[in-house]
Design an enzyme around this catalytic site. Structure first.
Site, PDB file in Angstrom:
ATOM      1  N   SER B 159       0.842  -1.189   0.000  1.00 33.72           N
ATOM      2  CA  SER B 159       0.000   0.000   0.000  1.00 33.72           C
ATOM      3  C   SER B 159       0.887   1.253   0.000  1.00 33.72           C
ATOM      4  O   SER B 159       1.775   1.377  -0.836  1.00 33.72           O
ATOM      5  CB  SER B 159      -0.934  -0.059   1.216  1.00 33.72           C
ATOM      6  OG  SER B 159      -1.930   0.910   1.130  1.00 33.72           O
ATOM      7  N   ASP B 323      -8.377  -6.459  -5.049  1.00 36.08           N
ATOM      8  CA  ASP B 323      -8.060  -5.145  -4.471  1.00 36.08           C
ATOM      9  C   ASP B 323      -8.685  -4.050  -5.345  1.00 36.08           C
ATOM     10  O   ASP B 323      -8.307  -3.874  -6.494  1.00 36.08           O
ATOM     11  CB  ASP B 323      -6.534  -4.990  -4.431  1.00 36.08           C
ATOM     12  CG  ASP B 323      -6.083  -3.698  -3.752  1.00 36.08           C
ATOM     13  OD1 ASP B 323      -6.931  -2.836  -3.465  1.00 36.08           O
ATOM     14  OD2 ASP B 323      -4.870  -3.563  -3.517  1.00 36.08           O
ATOM     15  N   HIS B 356      -7.660  -5.244  -0.673  1.00 36.32           N
ATOM     16  CA  HIS B 356      -6.395  -4.540  -0.427  1.00 36.32           C
ATOM     17  C   HIS B 356      -5.677  -5.095   0.802  1.00 36.32           C
ATOM     18  O   HIS B 356      -4.448  -5.172   0.838  1.00 36.32           O
ATOM     19  CB  HIS B 356      -6.697  -3.048  -0.240  1.00 36.32           C
ATOM     20  CG  HIS B 356      -5.478  -2.189  -0.147  1.00 36.32           C
ATOM     21  ND1 HIS B 356      -4.538  -2.136  -1.151  1.00 36.32           N
ATOM     22  CD2 HIS B 356      -5.032  -1.352   0.821  1.00 36.32           C
ATOM     23  CE1 HIS B 356      -3.566  -1.294  -0.804  1.00 36.32           C
ATOM     24  NE2 HIS B 356      -3.851  -0.818   0.394  1.00 36.32           N
TER      25      HIS B 356
END
Lengths: 599, 599
Positions: B159, B323, B356
């Site tokens: 991320s 995601d 995610h």
């Protein structure tokens, strides 16, 4: 502006009518009661003498009764679905009596949490009872009776409006001739409930909310604006957001290095939030999102199939490919439940980049679909005959569909008995089904993947499901059709065994047609030229053929034996002749039609 | 608990070190300066004598330096990536010196907006300067130098941590041997900026925020909790949310008809919001999300390709299929830019339902990938040789890949000159490329769709891109490889013309192999039996063959002529013999290998 718009319904008035008197309160699903109830509504067009032309529109979360036209000559913008409703538009006010009311709990004229609570003489606020979609629809029914509507040709709604349409078809089957459900769902997804919850949290966290009694002071505008911003993100697809705003900055090419709104998308959200608080009530937002969260046809009726048991409307279910708030899979659940009940249902998944908001932005495809569906509902014979071009129908003419050659329809038609049920998988524009409906009075159902062909079927009034046959037909029950047609398809699908087994499960008889790869010309070409054959029925090069499997009559015979399938008829055919090949069929036939079955 | 966990690093201490003294402030990207700067960090394992075993972990938005183990025996939960980091785990602290620091602007020990502003002797609050990912990485570099790290074997982050990894590889190419970028992006999407903006709005709208100076009073907890709730929805896939919570109610089977949190997902969000405000600072949330919004490699370097021009690390880019916050397409953009620069890049799109957050929840596939990639980076020859099983490599042995028969690798190997560059499309587990790397010192690149085979290639240390060749290779420049191999693939793709043209564009020479459909046994079978042929090289039934196009040598000759392709070599082969078929090749060959080119 009103004067510039020739297809506008012009200046319209939002009227209000009392549907529940103080003395006779309405019992609500929650167990509480409510009285009085007033309903704000608009109408466009004229009710026909026979009263058969009413179209009821159900609005979504932030909408109201003002669907089309202008409430005042000064209005800069028309009603929320003006692109769809007006003289000559998809929902044609020259033909139809179009009506819409602000729903119960709203803040645009119908009784809601900002109305005066007669027992306190103050606005209800949080003392307003929790309402459900069922309650909203019940109030709409009372209102329609009051204004003299005895049935509706179509109920139409998108998003939360679609939930009301479903409830209408379930609660008042006799009243609703057809139901058009756009970008809706049998119940919100977990993610949507979560977004709703965060929006409500933002309102409840605003100190101005003051327990819902903010009417004499500053309203909880920041909380409501945040809820609206979250909503707006979910209404658009990432693709649309990217196209519209990208990473563009509002004022400069360079970053400002502070916390003011800087990206164009931030300014857009600020603006949307600001506009919303000017016209919407925070309490209404709480009540309406809660009504959406509670809507759950599975829970209410034990199962989704059970929910539709008594429905008798024609259904058109529409979803949008890029809608991630009410994704197509949720619409398909509705379609499956209706199919499992044997209802008259059509389904189209419109290919659009606009996300959930497409129902407000897609006047062309969606408009045609609605217009054609309503017309075919009102005038079924006319729709069927007009499209089938009865006058010059040539039954021996070879019909060529884009991308594949169809076996002669006349032969397949001759194999089907009158008054039976027929599912045509890969039905194209529905010509075969239309002929069968006209000539043999069959009950038709079509499956087709191509959007344009789906529209053509809707125009004919054929129940048509946009679907990829490769995915199976899990929700059609066993032996639910007298015939299933699999015409020129078995050699084009990835998994012929799966597809064939599936149609054998749901059809009492399955009619299969395919090109014969062992046709003598093909054999000789391969033998003598050493190249992939090209013939009349196999007209493609090896590298661009839609046929991805090659089989002969003998191959199909073995295939049926392996699968335990009974071959009831085996009709080898020349390319253009209806009379079957008599001798050495696997050598002389260019194509074949089989009638098969499996107990 | 600490004692129950045998593979834990055990009790660890978060240490703090000053990297910028008051007298020498750090110039920031925004133009402002900052001093002093302290960095909080943890380390696990031991730095090797040669200093070649450091692994730097970069944490994400809400993380901190406490990656693994427990800070106190009373801790109920270990560090945020404990599943991945520890003795014997994927990032093995027995082998590697693993380090992580809380980033600049954070609220877990490193200088940030809740630190004391020396000029006011109060917490910075909004007087803290805006920081960027570049600033964060610069501070990390200063910190590593202070603790004696002179280079890193791998920088890893998911991320926002992945953004830092990218910046590391760009800003300090000599320092970073390999870069592992998980679920990241070259810049946030419009939708992600929008979500960040709404979260910041919720904090700024909280009256407790008090212009950022809330340190002596109630903090803006409701605003921060709302921001966190929005974040949490975006970290999970709808699938995971549905599985985890569905529409389950917290306490009862029946609705309560009020506005308290009622659905399990609402309670979950409340809980996550509450937990977050206990450990996180609202100002930090503003600064960190702003740093993410500002991260934009395209803007900063003119183009994404330009951004990576000077990078020399090995890259592993990982995305997750479900995601939607940092969707796989954004990782692919990174891969394309690295490919266009001819960098050593591997890409894997891990198939997972977790959204995610998968980077915190997928220890198996992701762990293997990281472990194998780092090992192959540190010991390339060992990785290559171990996997290629040099000892018993039998060059004439037929290698059969699942689902398709591969032409003899030895023949293709013999066609390739030493010290060239080779792209193998559909390279399987990388055996051919590994042999070519060992025997001919080629520069290899593989393309493969199957996740397991991609992992096998990573283990060998082969740069491998998980990709569907049918989608083209738009970001490989023209003639960027000496050879492209298209082995046993042309007959299995939907559009052979597109795929063949694409490989001819990027390869100076293209080596193609396919089964010969005009092999005499196939011809005779069709002629005499009238059934689809089944032979050694065409071993499938018509209905289950992966071959969806059928071609002969002659067909391919014509195809090349049509496309203006030069046939440099044409090698008809028997099934198992290396020596070519000499006579009537189109009749006697079971398969063929072509060397082709197009100027």
């Amino acid at each position: 502006m009103v004067n510039e718009d020739k297809n506008s319904v012009g200046i319209v008035e939002t009227r209000t009518i009392r549907v529940i008197e103080p003395a006779n309160p309405l019992p609500l699903v929650s167990g509480k009661t409510l009285a009085p109830i007033d309903v704000a509504y608009e109408t466009y067009g004229t009710l026909s003498k026979s009263g058969d032309n009413t179209i009821l529109i159900c609005h979504a979360l932030s909408g109201n009764a003002h669907v089309a036209g202008y409430n005042s000559p000064k209005d800069e913008k028309p009603g929320w679905w003006d692109i769809m409703v007006g003289p000559g538009k998809a929902i044609d006010t020259n033909k139809y009596f179009v009506v819409c009311s602000n729903f119960l709990g709203g803040c645009s004229g119908t009784t809601g949490p900002c109305s005066i609570n007669p027992s306190t003489a103050k606005p209800y606020g949080l003392t307003f009872p929790i309402i459900t979609i069922t309650d909203m629809v019940r109030v709409q029914k009372l209102w329609l009776e009051k204004i003299g509507v005895k049935n509706v040709l179509a109920v139409i709604g998108g998003s939360m409006g679609g939930m009301q349409v479903l409830q209408w078809a379930i609660d008042y089957p006799d009243f609703v001739k057809s139901a058009i459900v756009i970008a809706a769902s049998p119940r919100l997804s977990t993610q949507s409930i979560a977004f709703d919850a965060v929006g409500r949290n933002a309102i409840l966290a605003d100190p101005n909310f003051a327990g819902g009694q903010y009417h004499d002071q500053d309203a909880p505008d920041r909380g409501l604006a945040i809820a609206r911003m979250i909503g707006h993100i979910t209404y658009l697809s990432e693709h649309t957001m990217h196209k519209k705003f990208g990473r563009t900055l509002r004022a400069s090419e360079n970053y400002k290095y502070d916390f003011n709104s800087e990206f164009a998308v931030e300014t857009y959200l600020d603006y949307q939030g600001q506009r919303f608080v000017e016209r919407f009530d925070a309490n209404s937002y709480l009540y309406i999102t809660k009504a959406m969260d509670y809507f759950d046809l599975k829970k209410d009726y034990g199962s989704l199939t059970g929910a539709f048991e008594k429905a008798i409307s024609r259904f058109l279910i529409v979803s949008f490919t890029s809608d991630w708030l009410f994704p197509p899979a949720q619409s398909k659940e509705l379609v499956d439940a209706l199919l499992a009940n044997g209802k008259d249902v059509s389904y189209c998944n419109i290919n659009t980049p606009y996300g959930h908001d497409a129902f407000l932005l897609e006047p062309d495809t969606l408009g045609n679909l609605i217009n054609d569906f309503i017309h075919a509902t009102r005038h079924p014979q006319e729709a069927l005959a007009a499209q089938a071009c009865l006058a010059d129908r040539d039954r021996t003419k070879k019909v060529t569909m884009p991308g594949r050659a169809r076996v002669d329809y006349a032969l397949i038609e001759s194999l089907i008995k009158p008054n039976t049920s027929v599912l045509d998988t890969g039905c194209g524009d529905g010509e075969l089904l239309a002929n069968l409906m006209l000539d043999k009075n069959i009950t038709a159902k079509g499956i087709e993947l191509d959007e344009k062909l789906v529209l053509a079927c809707v125009k004919r009034g054929i129940p048509i499901i946009q679907h990829d046959i490769e995915l199976g037909l899990a929700n059609c029950s066993d032996k639910s059709f007298d015939y299933v047609i699999l015409s020129q398809t078995v050699q084009t699908v990835k998994d012929p065994e799966k597809v064939f087994s599936e149609v054998l499960r749901i059809g009492k008889k399955v009619i299969v047609s395919f090109p014969n790869f062992a046709y003598w010309k093909a054999r000789c070409q391969l033998l003598l030229s050493g190249k992939a054959p090209i013939t009349g029925e196999l007209p493609f090069h090896w590298y661009n053929s839609p046929n991805i499997h090659f089989l002969s009559l003998k191959d199909f015979d073995s295939f049926c034996e392996k699968l335990g399938v009974t071959i009831e008829k085996r009709i080898p055919l020349h390319k253009n002749r209806l009379s079957p090949v008599k001798l050495a069929a696997n050598f002389f036939a260019e194509q074949a039609v089989y009638v098969t079955s499996r107990p």
